[in-house]
Scaffold this motif. Structure first.
Motif, short mmCIF file in Angstrom:
data_model
loop_
_atom_site.label_atom_id
_atom_site.label_comp_id
_atom_site.label_asym_id
_atom_site.label_seq_id
_atom_site.Cartn_x
_atom_site.Cartn_y
_atom_site.Cartn_z
N GLY A 119 38.63 34.49 45.97
CA GLY A 119 39.11 35.10 46.86
C GLY A 119 40.09 36.21 46.62
O GLY A 119 39.93 37.25 47.26
N ALA A 120 40.89 35.80 45.61
CA ALA A 120 41.71 37.16 45.15
C ALA A 120 40.99 38.14 44.53
O ALA A 120 41.43 39.56 44.68
N VAL A 122 37.93 39.12 45.46
CA VAL A 122 37.32 39.68 46.67
C VAL A 122 38.55 41.08 47.14
O VAL A 122 38.14 42.21 47.34
N VAL A 123 39.58 40.36 47.18
CA VAL A 123 40.67 41.17 48.05
C VAL A 123 41.05 42.64 47.04
O VAL A 123 41.00 43.47 47.32
N ALA A 124 41.10 41.96 45.58
CA ALA A 124 41.25 43.00 44.58
C ALA A 124 40.33 44.09 44.51
O ALA A 124 40.63 45.32 44.36
N ALA A 127 40.48 46.43 47.25
CA ALA A 127 41.79 47.25 46.98
C ALA A 127 41.45 48.59 46.38
O ALA A 127 41.84 49.76 46.71
N THR A 142 47.31 53.24 46.95
CA THR A 142 47.84 51.91 46.54
C THR A 142 48.65 52.09 45.61
O THR A 142 48.15 52.54 44.39
N MET A 150 47.88 41.95 42.29
CA MET A 150 46.67 41.48 42.59
C MET A 150 45.94 40.85 41.46
O MET A 150 45.32 39.93 41.51
N GLY A 155 43.23 37.80 40.76
CA GLY A 155 42.43 38.73 41.38
C GLY A 155 41.80 39.49 40.06
O GLY A 155 41.07 40.50 40.35
#
Length: 207
Positions: A119-120, A122-124, A127, A142, A150, A155
């Motif tokens: 999950g981390a 995918v978020v990273a 981003a 960012t 992250m 991530g």
């Protein structure tokens, strides 16, 4: 002195864009008034010849823009080629997977850990996608500290893949050094979570 470059960004409704110099360096601002009259609206991908001057705000801008004789309209860029894989970048994820397997066999793997990494990551990854897009559009970026957090919070595999695929944040030495430190701290924390201090000491002896 004249330079050549490619028009990489153009806001037709606002009458300005940016030229990427052929010799490299920062993109150069260009206004519609710098183009010769009667040549039509500028298009992304056009090769241009131009001079550089300082604008009222002290920043570089193109002036006396011309279309070189050999210039032809190029298709809009589809994106940069992926960054080359160094040995360390190519090996870090496989080595980590081997470590995960070893930890799972020796001490058992907490069931939620892999879900957190997935999950981390995918978020990273996204981003970095948004930050790359913002960089191209000259919009809000960012903060680097956010990207590092992250990576530290599991991530980093997704961040690493994004850096390679997008060719983003791969040339700034200070950023890369901190990025690798976040990987190191995260991996140490992963081992400590499952094995405790004894496990860390054992891995240190193996290293």
């Amino acid at each position: 002195m004249r330079f050549e470059g490619t028009l990489t960004t153009w806001h037709d409704d606002r009458g300005f864009g940016f030229i990427e110099p052929t010799q490299g360096g920062q993109e150069i601002f260009v206004h519609i008034k710098a183009f010769p009259a009667g040549t039509g609206r500028p298009q992304v991908g056009q090769v241009l010849s131009f001079e550089v001057a300082l604008g009222p705000n002290g920043k570089k801008r193109a002036q006396d823009v011309q279309y070189p004789v050999r210039a032809r309209r190029l298709p809009a860029p589809r994106g940069e080629a992926p960054a080359p894989w160094t040995l360390a970048r190519a090996l870090i994820i496989p080595v980590f997977l081997v470590l995960v397997y070893f930890v799972a066999k020796r001490w058992g793997l907490k069931p939620y850990v892999l879900h957190v990494y997935a999950g981390a990551s995918v978020v990273a990854f996204f981003a970095y996608v948004f930050d790359k897009s913002a960089a191209r559009q000259k919009q809000w970026r960012t903060p680097e500290s956010t990207l590092h957090w992250m990576g530290l919070l599991c991530g980093w595999p997704g961040a690493l893949l994004a850096q390679q695929v997008l060719r983003h944040k791969t040339s700034k030495t200070s950023f890369i050094v901190v990025f690798w430190l976040t990987i190191l701290v995260n991996v140490v924390g992963f081992v400590a979570l499952h094995a405790g201090v004894d496990g860390l000491l054992m891995l240190r002896r193996l290293a």
